[in-house]
Motif scaffolding. Structure first.
Motif, PDB file in Angstrom:
ATOM      1  N   ILE A 214      42.001  48.177  36.534  1.00  0.00           N
ATOM      2  CA  ILE A 214      42.278  48.408  35.105  1.00  0.00           C
ATOM      3  C   ILE A 214      42.205  47.079  34.347  1.00  0.00           C
ATOM      4  O   ILE A 214      41.652  46.979  33.261  1.00  0.00           O
ATOM      5  CB  ILE A 214      43.641  49.095  34.916  1.00  0.00           C
ATOM      6  CG1 ILE A 214      43.573  50.533  35.443  1.00  0.00           C
ATOM      7  CG2 ILE A 214      44.086  49.057  33.464  1.00  0.00           C
ATOM      8  CD1 ILE A 214      44.854  51.319  35.310  1.00  0.00           C
ATOM      9  N   CYS A 215      42.766  46.014  34.958  1.00  0.00           N
ATOM     10  CA  CYS A 215      42.742  44.679  34.336  1.00  0.00           C
ATOM     11  C   CYS A 215      41.323  44.145  34.198  1.00  0.00           C
ATOM     12  O   CYS A 215      41.031  43.424  33.279  1.00  0.00           O
ATOM     13  CB  CYS A 215      43.418  43.683  35.257  1.00  0.00           C
ATOM     14  SG  CYS A 215      45.107  43.484  35.000  1.00  0.00           S
ATOM     15  N   GLU A 216      40.495  44.451  35.180  1.00  0.00           N
ATOM     16  CA  GLU A 216      39.149  43.893  35.217  1.00  0.00           C
ATOM     17  C   GLU A 216      38.205  44.601  34.261  1.00  0.00           C
ATOM     18  O   GLU A 216      37.255  43.994  33.752  1.00  0.00           O
ATOM     19  CB  GLU A 216      38.578  43.994  36.646  1.00  0.00           C
ATOM     20  CG  GLU A 216      39.293  43.069  37.618  1.00  0.00           C
ATOM     21  CD  GLU A 216      38.938  43.348  39.073  1.00  0.00           C
ATOM     22  OE1 GLU A 216      39.366  42.567  39.936  1.00  0.00           O
ATOM     23  OE2 GLU A 216      38.240  44.366  39.330  1.00  0.00           O
ATOM     24  N   SER A 217      38.442  45.896  33.992  1.00  0.00           N
ATOM     25  CA  SER A 217      37.449  46.690  33.274  1.00  0.00           C
ATOM     26  C   SER A 217      37.136  46.192  31.854  1.00  0.00           C
ATOM     27  O   SER A 217      35.974  46.172  31.467  1.00  0.00           O
ATOM     28  CB  SER A 217      37.856  48.168  33.258  1.00  0.00           C
ATOM     29  OG  SER A 217      39.126  48.329  32.687  1.00  0.00           O
ATOM     30  N   PRO A 218      38.135  45.726  31.051  1.00  0.00           N
ATOM     31  CA  PRO A 218      37.766  45.322  29.681  1.00  0.00           C
ATOM     32  C   PRO A 218      36.767  44.168  29.644  1.00  0.00           C
ATOM     33  O   PRO A 218      35.966  44.073  28.715  1.00  0.00           O
ATOM     34  CB  PRO A 218      39.091  44.872  29.052  1.00  0.00           C
ATOM     35  CG  PRO A 218      40.170  45.274  29.954  1.00  0.00           C
ATOM     36  CD  PRO A 218      39.603  45.597  31.269  1.00  0.00           C
ATOM     37  N   SER A 219      36.777  43.297  30.670  1.00  0.00           N
ATOM     38  CA  SER A 219      35.829  42.170  30.620  1.00  0.00           C
ATOM     39  C   SER A 219      34.399  42.658  30.872  1.00  0.00           C
ATOM     40  O   SER A 219      33.451  41.901  30.682  1.00  0.00           O
ATOM     41  CB  SER A 219      36.207  41.070  31.599  1.00  0.00           C
ATOM     42  OG  SER A 219      36.563  41.575  32.835  1.00  0.00           O
ATOM     43  N   HIS A 220      34.252  43.920  31.273  1.00  0.00           N
ATOM     44  CA  HIS A 220      32.918  44.504  31.419  1.00  0.00           C
ATOM     45  C   HIS A 220      32.622  45.462  30.267  1.00  0.00           C
ATOM     46  O   HIS A 220      31.651  46.205  30.311  1.00  0.00           O
ATOM     47  CB  HIS A 220      32.817  45.239  32.771  1.00  0.00           C
ATOM     48  CG  HIS A 220      33.062  44.322  33.936  1.00  0.00           C
ATOM     49  ND1 HIS A 220      32.059  43.615  34.563  1.00  0.00           N
ATOM     50  CD2 HIS A 220      34.214  43.935  34.558  1.00  0.00           C
ATOM     51  CE1 HIS A 220      32.566  42.864  35.522  1.00  0.00           C
ATOM     52  NE2 HIS A 220      33.877  43.031  35.539  1.00  0.00           N
ATOM     53  N   GLY A 221      33.498  45.476  29.255  1.00  0.00           N
ATOM     54  CA  GLY A 221      33.270  46.328  28.081  1.00  0.00           C
ATOM     55  C   GLY A 221      33.317  47.802  28.399  1.00  0.00           C
ATOM     56  O   GLY A 221      32.703  48.607  27.719  1.00  0.00           O
TER      57      GLY A 221
END
Ligand SMILES: Nc1ncnc2c1ncn2[C@@H]1O[C@H](COP(=O)(O)OP(=O)(O)OP(=O)(O)O)[C@@H](O)[C@H]1O
Ligand SMILES: Nc1ncnc2c1ncn2[C@@H]1O[C@H](COP(=O)(O)OP(=O)(O)OP(=O)(O)O)[C@@H](O)[C@H]1O
Ligand SMILES: [Mg+2]
Ligand SMILES: [Mg+2]
Lengths: 248, 248
Positions: A214-221
């Motif tokens: 969940i933390c990682e997903s926003p950096s992949h848009g």
């Protein structure tokens, strides 16, 4: 009649944006024509889907909302991006009573044609959040299983009851969602049972586990649903979507 | 001349309150006469030390600040409690320019006799935080090692630069503090090196690890320093205190 969800909690960092983005995405996957509105000057919901903030807040210019709405990679999901410039936000914050009506008029006019709308709010109980509550039919309150999160909830409930009093029959409690749950910790189980004892069945059965995907997903848009489709975070948000869809 | 630290970041849940409370406590342990000011309507710093919020915000009534300041269990540490009632906060929020002067006058008058003051801010860049920045000599910015946290930092830096421009020679960058660091995750190491590349030596060497003892301590009305003196969280905040004391 569209279901308009206000995702709000003045406590910071409890998962408002993560919940708004992932629930809007799963609602769209389930065939609901869905709009995600980013009302937070941080514009996290906008960048979480890989978009850039608008130069001027769509809700403040007189053009019809339709012109600012963007299509996303997910069919059935559209985004009304947020805006970072402060004078817009300040404009929204001060003298909001005329703004609040404008926001409400814009939102009401712009939301025709959608089955569901999710409004991501900033971490405050100021005018932006109150305007969003006044335009919504349900309020979703993500909370972390931690001490400070419990404290703020009663304050939040007061403001919501206030809005319900001024506009009877519109806003209802959509539900309290426990997020970043880590079953290894005693504190988590303590807060979980305290919240369920106190608030009863407005607490969702579904809880969202702490999950690095969940933390990682926003950096992949992308929301976690499309970034890591087999993760625990994804399963939990799909389960939540089913629970909210059946809640109607 | 007292060192006045503004602990601020508009991103929510990054560890502002935890840092303000634990740094104030360790500064007092090191013999510095210290004041902790709770400027957040959530009053987490107040309840984190086991106190109840004030009925009216001490900074809004005309009595001298001295009368609202409380002694804590830690010698050398006093607390100016926060206040939940909205009209106080709204009063602080609207037409702040007269308020800002009042806040500044009050703070300046009340801070005599202290070596260090820590101001805990709400998760916003609104008037309360701007008033606190205008009264401070250093700004401390806790950030989590996550994508959204990076995004908000540049916005924050703009506002700080603005204040420095209007009042040259007063406010300086105290430092950026990486919190809730979990070395198991790749994302943490990525954000850590990106922040150090971008911001250079204003990033503190000390990082605060994710530690459940920190989460548990507020429910006991104590900072982690006294709740779990041998925990990793305690060691990190003591290390940070030494680094900030030597930074002068
Ligand atoms: N279940 C989860 N597991 C792990 N990390 C999570 C989870 N939910 C959210 N996060 C992370 O925690 C941080 C805070 O979440 P998020 O930004 O959604 O909260 P918020 O309430 O919208 O914050 P704000 O108050 O600043 O608007 C983000 O970096 C997010 O990626
Ligand atoms: N190093 C840490 N390890 C584990 N938990 C932590 C740590 N630091 C803070 N926390 C917990 O994370 C939550 C958020 O921290 P805190 O309330 O200090 O952030 P904040 O920035 O002040 O939030 P807000 O934006 O709402 O004011 C709290 O429940 C706190 O107990
Ligand atoms: Mg958010
Ligand atoms: Mg805080």
């Amino acid at each position: 009649m569209a279901r308009i969800f206000c995702v709000a909690n003045q406590k910071g960092g409890v998962g408002k944006t993560t919940t708004a983005v992932n629930l809007a995405w799963t609602f769209a996957m389930a065939g609901q024509r869905t709009l995600l509105v980013d009302l937070d000057p941080q514009c996290n919901a906008t960048s979480g889907l890989g978009f850039s903030p608008a130069a001027r807040h769509p809700l403040l210019i007189d053009d019809p909302l339709r012109e600012s709405i963007q299509n996303t990679q997910q069919p059935n999901l559209q985004l009304l991006p947020g805006c970072r410039t402060f004078q817009d936000v300040d404009q929204l914050e001060k003298g909001i009573s005329t703004r609040r009506t404008l926001l409400k008029q814009h939102l009401d006019a712009g939301m025709g044609g959608f089955d569901a709308v999710f409004i991501d709010c900033p971490p405050s109980l100021g005018e932006l959040t109150q305007a969003a509550l006044a335009s919504s039919t349900e309020v979703l309150m993500p909370i972390q299983c931690e001490y400070y999160a419990m404290e703020g909830l009663t304050q939040m409930i007061h403001v919501i009851r206030d809005i319900m009093h001024h506009q009877p029959g519109k806003l209802t409690f959509g539900g309290i969602l426990l997020t970043m749950v880590d079953p290894r910790f005693e504190l988590t189980a303590e807060v979980d049972s305290e919240v369920r004892d106190f608030f009863g069945d407005i607490v969702f059965d579904t809880v969202i586990p702490r999950d690095i995907a969940i933390c990682e997903s926003p950096s992949h848009g992308q929301p976690v649903i499309s970034y890591a489709p087999r993760s625990r975070g994804t399963r939990a948000y799909i389960e939540l979507c089913m629970e909210v869809l059946n809640h109607d």
